[in-house]
Motif scaffolding. Sequence first.
Motif, PDB file in Angstrom:
ATOM      1  N   ILE A  61       9.506  14.531   9.005  1.00  0.00           N
ATOM      2  CA  ILE A  61       9.693  15.988   9.032  1.00  0.00           C
ATOM      3  C   ILE A  61      10.201  16.424   7.663  1.00  0.00           C
ATOM      4  O   ILE A  61      11.189  15.881   7.149  1.00  0.00           O
ATOM      5  N   PHE A  62       9.517  17.422   7.066  1.00  0.00           N
ATOM      6  CA  PHE A  62       9.971  18.001   5.792  1.00  0.00           C
ATOM      7  C   PHE A  62      10.093  19.512   5.970  1.00  0.00           C
ATOM      8  O   PHE A  62       9.098  20.178   6.277  1.00  0.00           O
ATOM      9  N   THR A  63      11.298  20.044   5.756  1.00  0.00           N
ATOM     10  CA  THR A  63      11.446  21.506   5.857  1.00  0.00           C
ATOM     11  C   THR A  63      11.713  22.145   4.494  1.00  0.00           C
ATOM     12  O   THR A  63      11.952  23.334   4.410  1.00  0.00           O
ATOM     13  N   SER A  64      11.676  21.330   3.411  1.00  0.00           N
ATOM     14  CA  SER A  64      11.875  21.908   2.075  1.00  0.00           C
ATOM     15  C   SER A  64      11.124  21.109   1.019  1.00  0.00           C
ATOM     16  O   SER A  64      10.993  19.882   1.147  1.00  0.00           O
ATOM     17  N   PRO A  65      10.650  21.786  -0.022  1.00  0.00           N
ATOM     18  CA  PRO A  65       9.982  21.071  -1.118  1.00  0.00           C
ATOM     19  C   PRO A  65      10.882  20.000  -1.738  1.00  0.00           C
ATOM     20  O   PRO A  65      10.430  18.938  -2.142  1.00  0.00           O
ATOM     21  N   ARG A  66      12.197  20.278  -1.759  1.00  0.00           N
ATOM     22  CA  ARG A  66      13.145  19.364  -2.411  1.00  0.00           C
ATOM     23  C   ARG A  66      13.161  17.989  -1.738  1.00  0.00           C
ATOM     24  O   ARG A  66      13.279  16.967  -2.382  1.00  0.00           O
ATOM     25  N   ALA A  67      13.048  17.974  -0.407  1.00  0.00           N
ATOM     26  CA  ALA A  67      13.058  16.692   0.317  1.00  0.00           C
ATOM     27  C   ALA A  67      11.823  15.866  -0.060  1.00  0.00           C
ATOM     28  O   ALA A  67      11.898  14.642  -0.179  1.00  0.00           O
ATOM     29  N   VAL A  68      10.696  16.553  -0.269  1.00  0.00           N
ATOM     30  CA  VAL A  68       9.471  15.833  -0.670  1.00  0.00           C
ATOM     31  C   VAL A  68       9.634  15.306  -2.095  1.00  0.00           C
ATOM     32  O   VAL A  68       9.195  14.200  -2.416  1.00  0.00           O
ATOM     33  N   GLU A  69      10.312  16.088  -2.946  1.00  0.00           N
ATOM     34  CA  GLU A  69      10.574  15.630  -4.323  1.00  0.00           C
ATOM     35  C   GLU A  69      11.411  14.347  -4.310  1.00  0.00           C
ATOM     36  O   GLU A  69      11.202  13.443  -5.130  1.00  0.00           O
ATOM     37  N   ALA A  70      12.365  14.269  -3.373  1.00  0.00           N
ATOM     38  CA  ALA A  70      13.200  13.065  -3.266  1.00  0.00           C
ATOM     39  C   ALA A  70      12.333  11.847  -2.949  1.00  0.00           C
ATOM     40  O   ALA A  70      12.510  10.770  -3.534  1.00  0.00           O
ATOM     41  N   VAL A  71      11.362  12.034  -2.051  1.00  0.00           N
ATOM     42  CA  VAL A  71      10.437  10.941  -1.703  1.00  0.00           C
ATOM     43  C   VAL A  71       9.636  10.527  -2.934  1.00  0.00           C
ATOM     44  O   VAL A  71       9.493   9.340  -3.243  1.00  0.00           O
ATOM     45  N   LYS A  72       9.148  11.518  -3.669  1.00  0.00           N
ATOM     46  CA  LYS A  72       8.351  11.247  -4.872  1.00  0.00           C
ATOM     47  C   LYS A  72       9.183  10.445  -5.883  1.00  0.00           C
ATOM     48  O   LYS A  72       8.698   9.480  -6.486  1.00  0.00           O
ATOM     49  N   MET A  73      10.446  10.830  -6.047  1.00  0.00           N
ATOM     50  CA  MET A  73      11.326  10.109  -6.983  1.00  0.00           C
ATOM     51  C   MET A  73      11.498   8.644  -6.563  1.00  0.00           C
ATOM     52  O   MET A  73      11.470   7.744  -7.398  1.00  0.00           O
ATOM     53  N   CYS A  74      11.646   8.434  -5.254  1.00  0.00           N
ATOM     54  CA  CYS A  74      11.773   7.056  -4.736  1.00  0.00           C
ATOM     55  C   CYS A  74      10.551   6.223  -5.085  1.00  0.00           C
ATOM     56  O   CYS A  74      10.663   5.073  -5.502  1.00  0.00           O
ATOM     57  N   LEU A  75       9.384   6.819  -4.886  1.00  0.00           N
ATOM     58  CA  LEU A  75       8.141   6.069  -5.070  1.00  0.00           C
ATOM     59  C   LEU A  75       7.869   5.801  -6.549  1.00  0.00           C
ATOM     60  O   LEU A  75       7.239   4.812  -6.904  1.00  0.00           O
ATOM     61  N   GLU A  76       8.364   6.699  -7.407  1.00  0.00           N
ATOM     62  CA  GLU A  76       8.109   6.533  -8.846  1.00  0.00           C
ATOM     63  C   GLU A  76       9.172   5.671  -9.521  1.00  0.00           C
ATOM     64  O   GLU A  76       9.120   5.435 -10.720  1.00  0.00           O
ATOM     65  N   GLU A  77      10.122   5.205  -8.735  1.00  0.00           N
ATOM     66  CA  GLU A  77      11.217   4.382  -9.251  1.00  0.00           C
ATOM     67  C   GLU A  77      10.693   3.091  -9.864  1.00  0.00           C
ATOM     68  O   GLU A  77      11.203   2.599 -10.858  1.00  0.00           O
ATOM     69  N   SER A  78       9.634   2.517  -9.237  1.00  0.00           N
ATOM     70  CA  SER A  78       9.090   1.275  -9.790  1.00  0.00           C
ATOM     71  C   SER A  78       7.589   1.197  -9.519  1.00  0.00           C
ATOM     72  O   SER A  78       7.078   1.813  -8.580  1.00  0.00           O
ATOM     73  N   LYS A  79       6.926   0.426 -10.358  1.00  0.00           N
ATOM     74  CA  LYS A  79       5.478   0.240 -10.242  1.00  0.00           C
ATOM     75  C   LYS A  79       5.139  -0.414  -8.895  1.00  0.00           C
ATOM     76  O   LYS A  79       4.175  -0.062  -8.222  1.00  0.00           O
ATOM     77  N   LYS A  80       6.003  -1.354  -8.493  1.00  0.00           N
ATOM     78  CA  LYS A  80       5.786  -2.089  -7.239  1.00  0.00           C
ATOM     79  C   LYS A  80       5.781  -1.124  -6.045  1.00  0.00           C
ATOM     80  O   LYS A  80       4.902  -1.161  -5.194  1.00  0.00           O
ATOM     81  N   ARG A  81       6.795  -0.231  -6.012  1.00  0.00           N
ATOM     82  CA  ARG A  81       6.871   0.739  -4.913  1.00  0.00           C
ATOM     83  C   ARG A  81       5.628   1.622  -4.874  1.00  0.00           C
ATOM     84  O   ARG A  81       5.074   1.885  -3.814  1.00  0.00           O
ATOM     85  N   LYS A  82       5.228   2.060  -6.070  1.00  0.00           N
ATOM     86  CA  LYS A  82       4.065   2.951  -6.164  1.00  0.00           C
ATOM     87  C   LYS A  82       2.817   2.264  -5.606  1.00  0.00           C
ATOM     88  O   LYS A  82       2.034   2.855  -4.860  1.00  0.00           O
ATOM     89  N   GLU A  83       2.646   1.004  -5.985  1.00  0.00           N
ATOM     90  CA  GLU A  83       1.468   0.241  -5.540  1.00  0.00           C
ATOM     91  C   GLU A  83       1.478   0.037  -4.029  1.00  0.00           C
ATOM     92  O   GLU A  83       0.472   0.220  -3.362  1.00  0.00           O
ATOM     93  N   GLU A  84       2.652  -0.332  -3.509  1.00  0.00           N
ATOM     94  CA  GLU A  84       2.755  -0.562  -2.059  1.00  0.00           C
ATOM     95  C   GLU A  84       2.442   0.714  -1.292  1.00  0.00           C
ATOM     96  O   GLU A  84       1.813   0.699  -0.250  1.00  0.00           O
ATOM     97  N   TRP A  85       2.926   1.836  -1.853  1.00  0.00           N
ATOM     98  CA  TRP A  85       2.671   3.126  -1.206  1.00  0.00           C
ATOM     99  C   TRP A  85       1.165   3.395  -1.132  1.00  0.00           C
ATOM    100  O   TRP A  85       0.624   3.702  -0.075  1.00  0.00           O
TER     101      TRP A  85
END
Length: 263
Positions: A61-85
């Motif tokens: 559940i996302f009720t704000s753009p900011r929460a989605v930005e937090a997810v994006k930051m998590c995924l961009e933290e490392s190449k490995k995370r990005k690939e797994e995603w």
Amino acid sequence: MMHVLLLKEPREEASGPDPYIKELASHGHKATLIPVLSFKFVSLNTLADKLFQPEKHGGLIFTSPRAVEAVKMCLEESKKRKEEWSKFLRDQWNTKPIYVVGKATAALVQNLGLTPLGEDTGTAEVLSRVIIEREDTNIPPLFFPCGSIKREVLPTALREKGVPLETLTVYQTSEHPDVEKNLRNFFTEQGIPACVAFFSPSGVKFCLELILRLSGDRLTQIKFAAVGPTTRDAMAAEGLCVSCTAEKPTAEHLAAGISDALL
């Protein structure tokens, strides 16, 4: 040309100006944006753990753009995370419902490769009704990354109907450090605006008093607009006369409402 003050941060879009400025210009109004909120992301490691265990959740559940930005930051933290995603996690989440409020949040969810549900729901109240209609009480908990000052409407509604929910605060909201300086500069350089639009109850909390002071005895010259019913209620609770509320939280609907109010 009427001058409209928009109390929000600019939308970062490669395609040019913020959609609210563009829409108001198409109605013949000049708009200025002043950000009133500042955000700090928190608990991103915990968020990453949750995102990488889709099997433990019934959906997102996302009720704000900011929460989605937090997810994006998590995924961009490392190449490995990005690939797994992109290899398998994204597809696993897409087998589950991804609930959103509003078009701006839906667009960011789509940028993550997820398929949003409920973008036409303008409020958390309406979204909670959609979720309750669709979900059973025996699902794994829906995962709801949110802000520190979220309203309790959605969690309460789901809890009352027995729909399992897990929340995690992923950003904290505070007053923008430059809001007072920027508002003073605006009133000094541009004078009294024809309309002031609020975009959140937090915005009302952080800058209404200053706007009332800066407007002085010319407050009655200003029409006040709200992006949606939640913000309108926060404005009304402070004794403001709200001239228009956007039918949906989009640039098109707010610009149309403001234009009608300024006729």
